[in-house]
Scaffold this motif. Structure first.
Motif, short mmCIF file in Angstrom:
data_model
loop_
_atom_site.label_atom_id
_atom_site.label_comp_id
_atom_site.label_asym_id
_atom_site.label_seq_id
_atom_site.Cartn_x
_atom_site.Cartn_y
_atom_site.Cartn_z
N VAL A 100 0.88 -1.17 0.00
CA VAL A 100 0.00 0.00 0.00
C VAL A 100 0.92 1.22 0.00
CG1 VAL A 100 -1.80 1.24 1.22
CG2 VAL A 100 -1.75 -1.26 1.30
N GLN A 101 1.04 1.84 -1.17
CA GLN A 101 1.95 2.97 -1.30
C GLN A 101 1.38 4.18 -0.56
OE1 GLN A 101 3.31 3.77 -5.27
NE2 GLN A 101 3.45 1.60 -5.77
N PRO A 102 2.20 4.81 0.29
CA PRO A 102 1.71 5.95 1.04
C PRO A 102 1.47 7.16 0.13
CG PRO A 102 4.06 5.61 1.44
CD PRO A 102 3.59 4.48 0.58
N THR A 103 0.25 7.63 0.12
CA THR A 103 -0.08 8.78 -0.73
C THR A 103 0.20 10.10 -0.04
OG1 THR A 103 -2.36 8.69 0.05
CG2 THR A 103 -1.85 7.50 -2.00
N SER A 104 0.48 10.05 1.26
CA SER A 104 0.74 11.28 2.00
C SER A 104 2.16 11.80 1.78
CB SER A 104 0.52 11.05 3.50
OG SER A 104 1.42 10.07 3.97
N VAL A 105 3.00 10.99 1.17
CA VAL A 105 4.39 11.39 0.95
C VAL A 105 4.51 11.94 -0.46
CG1 VAL A 105 6.78 10.59 0.91
CG2 VAL A 105 5.14 9.54 2.48
N MET A 106 4.69 13.22 -0.53
CA MET A 106 4.80 13.86 -1.84
C MET A 106 6.22 14.40 -2.03
SD MET A 106 1.91 13.23 -3.08
CE MET A 106 1.89 14.17 -4.57
N HIS A 107 6.87 13.94 -3.05
CA HIS A 107 8.21 14.40 -3.38
C HIS A 107 8.29 14.63 -4.88
CE1 HIS A 107 10.38 13.79 0.42
NE2 HIS A 107 9.51 12.83 0.62
N SER A 108 9.26 15.39 -5.27
CA SER A 108 9.44 15.64 -6.69
C SER A 108 10.22 14.51 -7.36
CB SER A 108 10.17 16.97 -6.91
OG SER A 108 11.42 16.94 -6.24
N ALA A 109 10.82 13.65 -6.55
CA ALA A 109 11.60 12.55 -7.10
C ALA A 109 11.02 11.22 -6.64
CB ALA A 109 13.05 12.66 -6.64
N ASN A 110 11.35 10.17 -7.36
CA ASN A 110 10.95 8.82 -6.96
C ASN A 110 11.73 8.40 -5.72
OD1 ASN A 110 9.35 8.79 -9.21
ND2 ASN A 110 10.76 7.59 -10.43
N LEU A 111 11.10 7.60 -4.89
CA LEU A 111 11.75 7.06 -3.70
C LEU A 111 11.87 5.56 -3.87
CD1 LEU A 111 9.85 9.04 -0.93
CD2 LEU A 111 12.15 9.47 -1.78
N THR A 112 13.04 5.01 -3.58
CA THR A 112 13.30 3.58 -3.77
C THR A 112 13.76 2.95 -2.47
OG1 THR A 112 13.93 3.96 -6.06
CG2 THR A 112 14.63 1.89 -5.09
N VAL A 113 13.21 1.79 -2.17
CA VAL A 113 13.63 0.99 -1.02
C VAL A 113 14.14 -0.34 -1.57
CG1 VAL A 113 12.90 -0.16 1.09
CG2 VAL A 113 11.85 2.02 0.45
N LEU A 114 15.34 -0.72 -1.18
CA LEU A 114 15.88 -2.02 -1.56
C LEU A 114 15.68 -2.98 -0.39
CD1 LEU A 114 17.38 -3.77 -3.63
CD2 LEU A 114 19.52 -2.99 -2.62
#
Length: 88
Positions: free
Chosen positions: A11-25
């Motif tokens: 469930v991707q958090p929609t409250s996190v708004m950034h101008s760039a993509n965020l990646t978790v490994l």
């Protein structure tokens, strides 16, 4: 198959708004019978909400297909990227 299984639980958090993509490994340990025995973040996104959403998804996946013959002895570790992207 593995990607689909984990992403269907994310469930991707929609409250996190950034101008760039965020990646978790995420490193996932798959036992010979397909049971997920461990998971851990190898590389954080730098955002705790996003990281927590990925570990919550991993916690919901308990089982995948058994390992094919010859892949790992008792278990197999796989790294997988979760990319939170926003359309601009």
């Amino acid at each position: 198959m593995l990607q689909d299984r984990f992403h269907s639980e994310w469930v991707q958090p929609t409250s996190v708004m950034h101008s760039a993509n965020l990646t978790v490994l995420l490193r996932i340990r798959i036992q010979k019978d397909g049971r997920i025995s461990e998971y851990s973040i190898v590389k954080s996104s730098g955002n705790e909400v996003v990281d927590d959403s990925v570990t919550a998804a991993a916690a919901r996946v308990k089982q995948v297909d058994a390992l094919p013959p010859g892949l790992g002895d008792d278990y197999y570790d796989v790294n997988h990227n979760f990319v939170l992207s926003y359309d601009h």
